[in-house]
Motif scaffolding. Structure first.
Motif, short mmCIF file in Angstrom:
data_model
loop_
_atom_site.label_atom_id
_atom_site.label_comp_id
_atom_site.label_asym_id
_atom_site.label_seq_id
_atom_site.Cartn_x
_atom_site.Cartn_y
_atom_site.Cartn_z
N LEU A 1 15.25 -2.22 -4.43
CA LEU A 1 14.97 -3.42 -3.66
C LEU A 1 16.20 -3.71 -2.79
O LEU A 1 17.29 -3.92 -3.32
CB LEU A 1 14.71 -4.61 -4.59
N PRO A 2 16.08 -3.72 -1.48
CA PRO A 2 17.25 -3.89 -0.61
C PRO A 2 18.09 -5.11 -0.94
O PRO A 2 19.32 -5.04 -0.96
CB PRO A 2 16.62 -3.99 0.79
N ASN B 1 15.41 -13.38 0.33
CA ASN B 1 14.58 -12.50 -0.49
C ASN B 1 14.89 -12.66 -1.98
O ASN B 1 14.00 -12.56 -2.83
CB ASN B 1 14.73 -11.05 -0.06
N ALA C 1 11.35 2.04 -6.58
CA ALA C 1 12.19 2.19 -5.39
C ALA C 1 13.19 1.03 -5.40
O ALA C 1 12.87 -0.06 -5.90
CB ALA C 1 11.34 2.16 -4.12
N GLN D 1 19.97 -4.48 -4.18
CA GLN D 1 21.08 -3.57 -3.91
C GLN D 1 22.25 -4.31 -3.27
O GLN D 1 23.41 -4.12 -3.64
CB GLN D 1 20.62 -2.44 -2.99
N SER E 1 4.74 -6.84 -6.35
CA SER E 1 4.80 -6.29 -4.99
C SER E 1 3.78 -6.92 -4.04
O SER E 1 3.90 -6.80 -2.82
CB SER E 1 4.60 -4.77 -5.02
N GLU F 1 6.26 -4.92 -13.10
CA GLU F 1 5.37 -4.83 -11.93
C GLU F 1 3.93 -4.53 -12.32
O GLU F 1 2.99 -5.11 -11.77
CB GLU F 1 5.90 -3.74 -10.98
N TYR G 1 8.13 -5.71 -2.09
CA TYR G 1 7.24 -4.81 -1.35
C TYR G 1 7.59 -3.35 -1.59
O TYR G 1 6.73 -2.47 -1.57
CB TYR G 1 7.30 -5.13 0.14
N ALA G 2 8.86 -3.05 -1.83
CA ALA G 2 9.29 -1.67 -2.06
C ALA G 2 8.62 -1.05 -3.28
O ALA G 2 8.60 0.18 -3.42
CB ALA G 2 10.81 -1.61 -2.21
N TRP G 3 8.05 -1.88 -4.14
CA TRP G 3 7.38 -1.37 -5.34
C TRP G 3 5.88 -1.19 -5.16
O TRP G 3 5.15 -0.87 -6.10
CB TRP G 3 7.63 -2.32 -6.52
N SER G 4 5.38 -1.41 -3.95
CA SER G 4 3.93 -1.43 -3.73
C SER G 4 3.26 -0.08 -3.96
O SER G 4 2.06 -0.02 -4.19
CB SER G 4 3.62 -1.92 -2.32
N SER G 5 4.03 1.01 -3.94
CA SER G 5 3.44 2.33 -4.17
C SER G 5 3.20 2.59 -5.65
O SER G 5 2.54 3.56 -6.02
CB SER G 5 4.37 3.42 -3.63
#
Length: 256
Positions: free
Chosen positions: A157-158, A184, A155, A161, A129, A123, A147-151
């Motif tokens: 990834l749905p 996705n 995190a 998972q 992200s 990333e 997007y879950a990695w944007s911070s």
């Protein structure tokens, strides 16, 4: 100041590049994209295999669209065909991530098999992200698979998972093989490919003719649109490949 040498299997926009440069591929004095086709950048045979596999996945996805309408109301629809596509797309995502890490001499702390926490390390170099993918047959819906990695902090990834859950216990988690996770996963595969080869995405196009954007920040064709991240001038590539070719880059300092 732009990056003077490319990192293995890491695409960036080229500073000073124009689509008109395609007319002068033999002119070594202007920035071109010929580095993307060179074994010093990436194993081209492997890259072609990854592109071919992605194209087949896209083809089969569009065949599925003939039986289940690509619409937001069907995001939770699941089936054996969707299960098959989810496993194929997510497995290819893993294959691409492993190839990137291997090319950049990544060594997992403590050893063992690579997993999603290792893939997350890509990333920082690629801004996964920030990618946005849309499909021509699924209008008015953007997919942001990372997007879950944007911070900047790992995190789950749905969709990834869901892939692992249905892979390890299909009977209990079969509903995870749904359209949302499949789309996705496919979008994630397109992102990780683009993060390696940028404008070379044409072979993945299943329908229509790929259109190269002059701004280098989009790939648009009759099948999908990929909106790439924004890079500052200092983050872009800026080199003449004939001068940079074969130079060993301290990629680990950059990526990891």
């Amino acid at each position: 100041m732009a990056i003077a040498n490319p990192y293995h299997r890491i695409w960036r926009p080229m500073s000073g590049y124009s689509w008109l440069n395609r007319m002068w591929e033999e002119d070594s004095s202007v920035p071109t994209l010929d580095y993307l086709h060179d074994f010093d950048f990436a194993d081209q045979q492997e890259m072609n295999s990854l592109l071919t596999t992605a194209r087949l996945i896209i083809r089969d996805l569009y065949e599925l669209f003939n039986y289940v309408e690509p619409n937001n109301i069907n995001l939770q629809t699941y089936s054996h065909r969707l299960y098959e596509l989810l496993l194929r797309a997510a497995t290819e995502f893993e294959a691409n991530c492993k190839a990137i890490l291997d090319a950049n001499e990544y060594v997992k702390t403590g050893g063992g098999n690579l997993n999603i926490t290792d893939y997350f390390k890509i990333e920082a170099a690629t801004k996964l992200s920030d990618y946005v993918v849309s499909f021509d047959r699924w209008p008015n819906h953007d997919f942001k698979p990372f997007y879950a990695w944007s911070s900047g902090i790992f995190a789950p990834l749905p969709w990834y998972q869901g892939y692992n859950q249905v892979k390890h216990n299909r009977y209990a988690n079969f509903h995870k093989a749904n359209f949302d996770n499949v789309m996705n996963a496919v979008a994630g595969l397109l992102c990780i490919l683009h993060a390696q080869i940028g404008e070379r995405m044409d072979p993945v196009c299943f329908e229509g003719i790929a259109v190269q954007q002059n701004t280098q920040d989009e790939v648009v064709n009759g099948t999908f649109t990929i909106k790439a991240p924004t890079f500052t001038d200092a983050e872009k590539y800026g080199f003449i490949w004939d001068d940079s070719k074969g130079v060993k880059v301290a990629v680990k300092d950059f990526i990891f």
